[in-house]
Design a protein around this motif. Sequence first.
Motif, PDB file in Angstrom:
ATOM      1  N   ARG A 163       0.847  -1.197   0.000  1.00  0.00           N
ATOM      2  CA  ARG A 163       0.000   0.000   0.000  1.00  0.00           C
ATOM      3  C   ARG A 163       0.879   1.243   0.000  1.00  0.00           C
ATOM      4  N   HIS A 164       0.468   2.215  -0.823  1.00  0.00           N
ATOM      5  CA  HIS A 164       1.160   3.497  -0.847  1.00  0.00           C
ATOM      6  C   HIS A 164       0.112   4.581  -1.072  1.00  0.00           C
ATOM      7  N   GLN A 165      -0.076   5.420  -0.068  1.00  0.00           N
ATOM      8  CA  GLN A 165      -1.049   6.516  -0.117  1.00  0.00           C
ATOM      9  C   GLN A 165      -2.428   6.035  -0.573  1.00  0.00           C
ATOM     10  N   GLY A 166      -2.867   4.924   0.044  1.00  0.00           N
ATOM     11  CA  GLY A 166      -4.207   4.415  -0.218  1.00  0.00           C
ATOM     12  C   GLY A 166      -4.358   3.607  -1.497  1.00  0.00           C
ATOM     13  N   GLU A 167      -3.294   3.429  -2.239  1.00  0.00           N
ATOM     14  CA  GLU A 167      -3.339   2.656  -3.479  1.00  0.00           C
ATOM     15  C   GLU A 167      -2.442   1.429  -3.343  1.00  0.00           C
ATOM     16  N   TRP A 168      -2.677   0.433  -4.199  1.00  0.00           N
ATOM     17  CA  TRP A 168      -1.839  -0.763  -4.227  1.00  0.00           C
ATOM     18  C   TRP A 168      -0.815  -0.657  -5.348  1.00  0.00           C
ATOM     19  N   LYS A 169       0.410  -1.044  -5.035  1.00  0.00           N
ATOM     20  CA  LYS A 169       1.489  -1.087  -6.015  1.00  0.00           C
ATOM     21  C   LYS A 169       2.103  -2.484  -5.998  1.00  0.00           C
ATOM     22  N   PHE A 170       2.843  -2.802  -7.050  1.00  0.00           N
ATOM     23  CA  PHE A 170       3.565  -4.075  -7.123  1.00  0.00           C
ATOM     24  C   PHE A 170       5.051  -3.773  -7.262  1.00  0.00           C
ATOM     25  N   ASN A 171       5.863  -4.525  -6.508  1.00  0.00           N
ATOM     26  CA  ASN A 171       7.317  -4.376  -6.536  1.00  0.00           C
ATOM     27  C   ASN A 171       7.923  -5.708  -6.976  1.00  0.00           C
ATOM     28  N   ALA A 172       8.717  -5.684  -8.050  1.00  0.00           N
ATOM     29  CA  ALA A 172       9.421  -6.877  -8.533  1.00  0.00           C
ATOM     30  C   ALA A 172      10.684  -7.038  -7.693  1.00  0.00           C
ATOM     31  N   ILE A 173      10.726  -8.026  -6.809  1.00  0.00           N
ATOM     32  CA  ILE A 173      11.821  -8.168  -5.845  1.00  0.00           C
ATOM     33  C   ILE A 173      12.953  -9.064  -6.374  1.00  0.00           C
ATOM     34  N   GLY A 174      12.699 -10.335  -6.566  1.00  0.00           N
ATOM     35  CA  GLY A 174      13.714 -11.265  -7.066  1.00  0.00           C
ATOM     36  C   GLY A 174      14.911 -11.429  -6.148  1.00  0.00           C
ATOM     37  N   SER A 175      14.657 -11.552  -4.848  1.00  0.00           N
ATOM     38  CA  SER A 175      15.729 -11.659  -3.859  1.00  0.00           C
ATOM     39  C   SER A 175      15.821 -13.087  -3.333  1.00  0.00           C
ATOM     40  N   GLY A 176      17.010 -13.682  -3.397  1.00  0.00           N
ATOM     41  CA  GLY A 176      17.207 -15.055  -2.961  1.00  0.00           C
ATOM     42  C   GLY A 176      17.629 -15.159  -1.512  1.00  0.00           C
ATOM     43  N   PHE A 177      17.299 -16.296  -0.893  1.00  0.00           N
ATOM     44  CA  PHE A 177      17.652 -16.595   0.496  1.00  0.00           C
ATOM     45  C   PHE A 177      18.234 -18.002   0.560  1.00  0.00           C
ATOM     46  N   GLN A 178      19.196 -18.196   1.423  1.00  0.00           N
ATOM     47  CA  GLN A 178      19.600 -19.538   1.798  1.00  0.00           C
ATOM     48  C   GLN A 178      18.817 -19.904   3.048  1.00  0.00           C
ATOM     49  N   GLY A 179      18.579 -21.176   3.267  1.00  0.00           N
ATOM     50  CA  GLY A 179      17.864 -21.597   4.471  1.00  0.00           C
ATOM     51  C   GLY A 179      16.399 -21.878   4.250  1.00  0.00           C
ATOM     52  N   GLY A 180      15.922 -21.785   2.994  1.00  0.00           N
ATOM     53  CA  GLY A 180      14.565 -22.182   2.650  1.00  0.00           C
ATOM     54  C   GLY A 180      13.473 -21.442   3.382  1.00  0.00           C
ATOM     55  N   LEU A 181      12.374 -22.150   3.601  1.00  0.00           N
ATOM     56  CA  LEU A 181      11.196 -21.555   4.212  1.00  0.00           C
ATOM     57  C   LEU A 181      11.468 -21.051   5.624  1.00  0.00           C
ATOM     58  N   GLY A 182      12.306 -21.761   6.374  1.00  0.00           N
ATOM     59  CA  GLY A 182      12.644 -21.313   7.728  1.00  0.00           C
ATOM     60  C   GLY A 182      13.282 -19.939   7.727  1.00  0.00           C
ATOM     61  N   ALA A 183      14.184 -19.691   6.789  1.00  0.00           N
ATOM     62  CA  ALA A 183      14.841 -18.377   6.699  1.00  0.00           C
ATOM     63  C   ALA A 183      13.832 -17.289   6.345  1.00  0.00           C
ATOM     64  N   LEU A 184      12.907 -17.597   5.451  1.00  0.00           N
ATOM     65  CA  LEU A 184      11.880 -16.613   5.101  1.00  0.00           C
ATOM     66  C   LEU A 184      10.973 -16.316   6.290  1.00  0.00           C
ATOM     67  N   CYS A 185      10.551 -17.362   6.981  1.00  0.00           N
ATOM     68  CA  CYS A 185       9.692 -17.153   8.160  1.00  0.00           C
ATOM     69  C   CYS A 185      10.399 -16.274   9.187  1.00  0.00           C
ATOM     70  N   ASN A 186      11.664 -16.552   9.455  1.00  0.00           N
ATOM     71  CA  ASN A 186      12.416 -15.722  10.394  1.00  0.00           C
ATOM     72  C   ASN A 186      12.512 -14.281   9.910  1.00  0.00           C
ATOM     73  N   ASN A 187      12.719 -14.096   8.621  1.00  0.00           N
ATOM     74  CA  ASN A 187      12.812 -12.756   8.043  1.00  0.00           C
ATOM     75  C   ASN A 187      11.525 -11.958   8.289  1.00  0.00           C
ATOM     76  N   TYR A 188      10.392 -12.639   8.240  1.00  0.00           N
ATOM     77  CA  TYR A 188       9.104 -11.971   8.425  1.00  0.00           C
ATOM     78  C   TYR A 188       8.586 -12.060   9.860  1.00  0.00           C
ATOM     79  N   GLY A 189       9.423 -12.495  10.793  1.00  0.00           N
ATOM     80  CA  GLY A 189       9.069 -12.450  12.207  1.00  0.00           C
ATOM     81  C   GLY A 189       8.331 -13.655  12.735  1.00  0.00           C
ATOM     82  N   LEU A 190       8.274 -14.742  11.977  1.00  0.00           N
ATOM     83  CA  LEU A 190       7.628 -15.959  12.472  1.00  0.00           C
ATOM     84  C   LEU A 190       8.683 -16.930  12.953  1.00  0.00           C
ATOM     85  N   SER A 191       8.396 -17.619  14.042  1.00  0.00           N
ATOM     86  CA  SER A 191       9.343 -18.628  14.510  1.00  0.00           C
ATOM     87  C   SER A 191       8.936 -19.984  13.953  1.00  0.00           C
ATOM     88  N   VAL A 192       9.932 -20.775  13.619  1.00  0.00           N
ATOM     89  CA  VAL A 192       9.668 -22.074  12.983  1.00  0.00           C
ATOM     90  C   VAL A 192       9.875 -23.183  13.991  1.00  0.00           C
TER      91      VAL A 192
END
Length: 192
Positions: A163-192
């Motif tokens: 969300r940006h100023q009440g509108e929806w935008k899309f961002n092309a990220i393409g960022s890689g992680f090592q550590g699979g789903l666990g690493a992503l969950c940790n990145n977003y604040g979830l514990s595995v």
Amino acid sequence: MGISLSKGQKVDLTKGNASLKKIGIGLGWDTNKYDGQHDFDLDASVFLVSPSGKVENDKNFIFYNNLQDPSGAVVHSGDNRTGDGDGDDEYVSIELDKVPENVAKIAFTVTIHDAPERSQNFGQVSNAYIRVIDEATNNELMRFDLGEDFSVETAVVAGELYRHQGEWKFNAIGSGFQGGLGALCNNYGLSV
């Protein structure tokens, strides 16, 4: 055919397009030939992120074992265990007006199931993409081809709605992680 995006490119979705209410996110990939003994099983997951940059609870983590958020705004089509065939391998529907106000962005990721045990990584994956579809017309609005920039990564953040100023935008990220789903969950604040 929609807009072809480059890594890091941000595009307005709803600004100037007020009729856009329901979108689909299609994710697809192919696997290269390899001599391993295991099939590839790639999984799309979605993180509904608060303004703090973290997912507030497990119910806002959408994947093959939790196919929709509590509001029903974000619905995952389910696990495609083979990725065979043409077109989208996994799909997520989003009703933009129903997304709760406490969700600042929606991140779309792809991971390789049991990658370390199977000696697999995104260097063995080709033709990976994320695309945005207007579900009312079935027209592709934009597409981001992730390219072949990954070698040892086992998870990728493909793109995000935000969300940006009440509108929806899309961002092309393409960022890689090592550590699979666990690493992503940790990145977003979830514990595995």
